[in-house]
Design an enzyme around this catalytic site. Structure first.
Site, PDB file in Angstrom:
ATOM      1  N   ASN A 282       0.920  -1.183  -0.211  1.00 46.50           N
ATOM      2  CA  ASN A 282      -0.018   0.062  -0.029  1.00 46.50           C
ATOM      3  C   ASN A 282       0.852   1.285  -0.081  1.00 46.50           C
ATOM      4  O   ASN A 282       1.543   1.325   0.821  1.00 46.50           O
ATOM      5  CB  ASN A 282      -0.848  -0.089   1.270  1.00 46.50           C
ATOM      6  CG  ASN A 282      -2.023   1.083   1.234  1.00 46.50           C
ATOM      7  OD1 ASN A 282      -1.593   2.358   1.127  1.00 46.50           O
ATOM      8  ND2 ASN A 282      -3.229   0.618   1.442  1.00 46.50           N
TER       9      ASN A 282
ATOM     10  N   HIS B 117      -3.295   0.656  -3.696  1.00 46.21           N
ATOM     11  CA  HIS B 117      -3.376  -0.289  -2.714  1.00 46.21           C
ATOM     12  C   HIS B 117      -2.427  -1.478  -2.867  1.00 46.21           C
ATOM     13  O   HIS B 117      -1.818  -1.464  -4.061  1.00 46.21           O
ATOM     14  CB  HIS B 117      -4.656  -0.903  -2.840  1.00 46.21           C
ATOM     15  CG  HIS B 117      -5.643  -0.015  -2.046  1.00 46.21           C
ATOM     16  ND1 HIS B 117      -7.056  -0.387  -1.675  1.00 46.21           N
ATOM     17  CD2 HIS B 117      -6.021   1.511  -2.050  1.00 46.21           C
ATOM     18  CE1 HIS B 117      -8.001   0.687  -1.459  1.00 46.21           C
ATOM     19  NE2 HIS B 117      -6.994   1.627  -1.458  1.00 46.21           N
TER      20      HIS B 117
ATOM     21  N   GLU C  53      -2.210  -4.632  -3.398  1.00 43.77           N
ATOM     22  CA  GLU C  53      -2.696  -5.398  -4.651  1.00 43.77           C
ATOM     23  C   GLU C  53      -2.413  -4.670  -6.048  1.00 43.77           C
ATOM     24  O   GLU C  53      -2.062  -5.229  -7.169  1.00 43.77           O
ATOM     25  CB  GLU C  53      -4.178  -6.123  -4.380  1.00 43.77           C
ATOM     26  CG  GLU C  53      -4.287  -6.865  -3.110  1.00 43.77           C
ATOM     27  CD  GLU C  53      -4.956  -6.096  -2.123  1.00 43.77           C
ATOM     28  OE1 GLU C  53      -5.302  -6.552  -0.981  1.00 43.77           O
ATOM     29  OE2 GLU C  53      -4.803  -4.888  -2.153  1.00 43.77           O
TER      30      GLU C  53
ATOM     31  N   CYS D 160     -10.098  -5.278  -0.498  1.00 44.60           N
ATOM     32  CA  CYS D 160     -11.249  -4.509  -0.692  1.00 44.60           C
ATOM     33  C   CYS D 160     -11.837  -4.464  -2.084  1.00 44.60           C
ATOM     34  O   CYS D 160     -11.544  -5.309  -2.808  1.00 44.60           O
ATOM     35  CB  CYS D 160     -10.889  -2.891  -0.445  1.00 44.60           C
ATOM     36  SG  CYS D 160      -9.954  -2.119  -1.795  1.00 44.60           S
TER      37      CYS D 160
ATOM     38  N   CYS E  72      -9.415  -3.800  -5.060  1.00 42.49           N
ATOM     39  CA  CYS E  72      -8.620  -4.752  -5.530  1.00 42.49           C
ATOM     40  C   CYS E  72      -9.277  -6.096  -5.763  1.00 42.49           C
ATOM     41  O   CYS E  72      -8.832  -6.749  -6.703  1.00 42.49           O
ATOM     42  CB  CYS E  72      -7.748  -4.853  -4.238  1.00 42.49           C
ATOM     43  SG  CYS E  72      -6.549  -3.535  -3.897  1.00 42.49           S
TER      44      CYS E  72
ATOM     45  N   ASP F 156      -7.967   5.329   4.802  1.00 40.99           N
ATOM     46  CA  ASP F 156      -7.826   4.254   3.934  1.00 40.99           C
ATOM     47  C   ASP F 156      -8.960   3.260   3.316  1.00 40.99           C
ATOM     48  O   ASP F 156      -9.224   3.063   2.361  1.00 40.99           O
ATOM     49  CB  ASP F 156      -6.783   3.181   4.375  1.00 40.99           C
ATOM     50  CG  ASP F 156      -6.336   2.234   3.160  1.00 40.99           C
ATOM     51  OD1 ASP F 156      -5.540   2.768   2.351  1.00 40.99           O
ATOM     52  OD2 ASP F 156      -6.231   1.095   3.569  1.00 40.99           O
TER      53      ASP F 156
END
Length: 144
Positions: free
Chosen positions: A39, A50, A52, A77, A80, A140
């Site tokens: 991140n 992020h 990923e 999330c 991602c 975030d």
């Protein structure tokens, strides 16, 4: 512990040392890490970097993703998870989902096998970070 999750945890720790949110990710194909990320929302002042997403960007264009496995220290999330669905990643392995439940059901509804390792190390990293940086964490996850 899985060697690939260990690498994702190392990415999370690097992010923390850089002043960022400690979430790390690796992309594995045929038993080899082809991308890694963390991140970087804070470091790059970019709301969509992020772990990923950074990992996928660092892997570059690989063409077909169906034989890859995405590891993340935290359950992905919707941003991602959406990238995983879009690229046809068939398996996501998360370090934990207690801190953030993420988009597991969304991924599963799109045919992705999701495994939660429920690792205390991943939970502890996030717990300590959130205790010290609650405002940054809630930013975030979009809950300010």
């Amino acid at each position: 512990m899985d060697k690939f999750m260990q690498e994702a945890i190392l990415e999370a720790k690097k992010g923390l040392l850089e002043g960022g949110i400690p979430i790390g990710s690796v992309l594995v194909k045929d038993g080899v890490i082809i991308g890694r990320g963390r991140n970087k929302r804070v470091q790059l002042n970019d709301p969509v970097i992020h772990a990923e997403i950074d990992c996928l960007m660092n892997a570059g264009r690989i063409g077909v993703y169906k034989n890859t496995i995405l590891y993340s220290t935290l359950m992905p999330c919707y941003l991602c998870a959406g990238a995983s669905v879009q690229f046809g990643i068939k398996k996501v392995i998360a370090g934990e989902d207690e801190t953030f439940s993420g988009a597991r059901e969304f991924m599963e509804s799109h045919g992705i096998e999701v495994i939660n390792l429920n690792l205390m190390e991943c939970k502890d990293i996030m717990k300590e970070f959130i205790e010290k940086n609650p405002k940054l964490w809630f930013e975030d996850i979009g809950e300010l």
